[in-house]
Design an enzyme around this catalytic site. Structure first.
Site, PDB file in Angstrom:
ATOM      1  CD1 TRP A 102      -2.125  -2.199   1.848  1.00  0.00           C
ATOM      2  CD2 TRP A 102      -3.064  -1.062   0.307  1.00  0.00           C
ATOM      3  NE1 TRP A 102      -3.204  -2.947   1.187  1.00  0.00           N
ATOM      4  CE2 TRP A 102      -3.792  -2.414   0.302  1.00  0.00           C
ATOM      5  CE3 TRP A 102      -3.298  -0.324  -1.007  1.00  0.00           C
ATOM      6  CZ2 TRP A 102      -4.892  -2.722  -0.474  1.00  0.00           C
ATOM      7  CZ3 TRP A 102      -4.515  -0.665  -1.595  1.00  0.00           C
ATOM      8  CH2 TRP A 102      -5.381  -1.758  -1.632  1.00  0.00           C
ATOM      9  CG  ASP A 172      -3.476   4.068   4.327  1.00  0.00           C
ATOM     10  OD1 ASP A 172      -4.441   4.073   4.999  1.00  0.00           O
ATOM     11  OD2 ASP A 172      -3.337   3.373   3.347  1.00  0.00           O
ATOM     12  CE  LYS A 196      -8.597  -2.740   4.921  1.00  0.00           C
ATOM     13  NZ  LYS A 196      -8.227  -3.821   4.040  1.00  0.00           N
TER      14      LYS A 196
END
Length: 360
Positions: A102, A172, A196
């Site tokens: 990511w 993030d 999440k």
């Protein structure tokens, strides 16, 4: 109905009590005589709910008053571009610390929008450890420093907040937000996709220090401007009303469960239970350096690749869902976010031990 033990990396498990409340309110929400998906986002009922959701999130994270909280669309991936668009000039350096896939994607998206400098990269160890802070090549004149506290694919996590001086730190936190208390004041901006620990996919929370909003270019289209969204209380355009509502229910659930201090204890215990099973088995393996092992995402491999499909078939039959590892790394992965219970982790461990006895 029989719900399985859900270890999906995202969209991920949601608390059953929250789902049941949403189910009960689906047709008639509050006193509106309609679903929350059918009412105006500018109506007093929705706006009151939205304000309460923000207040609850501020309480959970102890967000200082000089930070704006935005409920936006596009997910965390859109923020890979939106952050440099808002916070850096095209000719300005921005520093990125890369500890997984990511982080690599964030670098690629920012590359055409600012002068991206990779200040540290763990690719040399296949993203199994955190690069030592002393080796980071940071510039005090950079617009910001970006990092990913938890990498979901390879299961690498920071357990401290890196000191980057006076340069705004951007995080993030899609897969780690609300899993424990954090010091929001250490960050310039935090962003997190909802799917999440916050709620369903389709919404992203951005927590941004107010002074950074002054950087947003006036020429930027309003829909991409943090400053414009902040000025409109995230109602610049029609938001994801159901996602916002469900996030609000999650925040209330977290408060009722004891807040983030309670979540930290639970998440630590779940991770310790699963890693102990892996380490003691002589059958399973986790490639991540122990000091960087994620509490949220636990990848593991079996001794022979030909056992993978059998493990997945038998685990699914046992009610253990979504254990297949990411296609980039293979193997298995158990994501154990807030809504995954200790009972689910115990069920997984029991299955893993039995499978190892039978197939070892």
């Amino acid at each position: 109905m029989s719900r399985g033990h859900n270890f999906s990396a995202g969209p991920a498990a949601l608390p059953e009590t929250v789902l049941r409340q949403a189910q009960a309110e689906l047709l008639e929400w509050g006193g509106s005589a309609a679903s929350v998906m059918e009412v105006s986002h500018r109506g007093k009922e929705f706006m009151a709910m939205a304000a309460q959701a923000e207040a609850d999130l501020r309480e959970l994270l102890a967000i200082p008053a000089n930070y704006k909280v935005l409920f936006l669309q596009g997910g965390a991936t859109q923020q890979f571009a939106q952050i440099p668009m808002n916070l850096a000039r095209p000719d300005q350096r921005v520093d990125y610390v890369v500890t997984g896939d990511w982080g690599e994607k964030a670098v690629r998206e920012a590359g055409s929008l600012a002068q991206v400098h990779v200040a540290a990269n763990s690719a040399g160890n296949r993203h199994t450890a955190i690069p030592p802070r002393a080796e980071w090549d940071l510039d005090p004149a950079s617009a910001y420093v970006h990092y990913t506290p938890n990498e979901t694919i390879r299961g690498v996590e920071f357990f401290d907040i890196p000191d980057v001086g006076d340069v705004p730190l951007i995080a993030d936190m899609s897969s780690t937000i609300l899993s424990r208390p954090i010091d929001v004041s250490r960050f310039g901006l935090i962003y997190a996709g909802a799917q999440k620990n916050i709620g369903p996919s389709g919404i992203v929370v951005v927590i941004v220090r107010e002074d950074l909003l002054q950087r947003c270019p006036k020429s930027l289209p309003k829909i991409f401007s943090f400053a414009e969204h902040a000025a409109q209380d995230s109602l610049l355009n029609t938001p994801n009303t159901f996602g916002w509502y469900l996030a609000g229910l999650i925040f209330k659930w977290l408060k009722a469960e004891g807040g983030l201090a309670a979540m930290e204890l639970r998440n630590r215990r779940k991770a310790e239970t699963l890693y102990a099973c892996i380490d003691e088995s002589g059958f399973y393996a986790n490639p991540v350096e122990k000091s960087a092992r994620s509490w949220m995402n636990v990848p593991f491999t079996l001794p022979r690749p030909e056992l993978d499909e059998l493990f997945l078939q038998e685990s699914k039959a046992a009610g253990l869902l979504a254990l297949k590892g990411h296609k980039l790394v293979g193997g298995m992965r158990a994501s154990i976010y807030n809504a995954v219970t200790q009972q689910s982790v115990d069920a997984l461990v029991e299955f893993m031990r039995d499978f190892a006895r039978r197939r070892g």
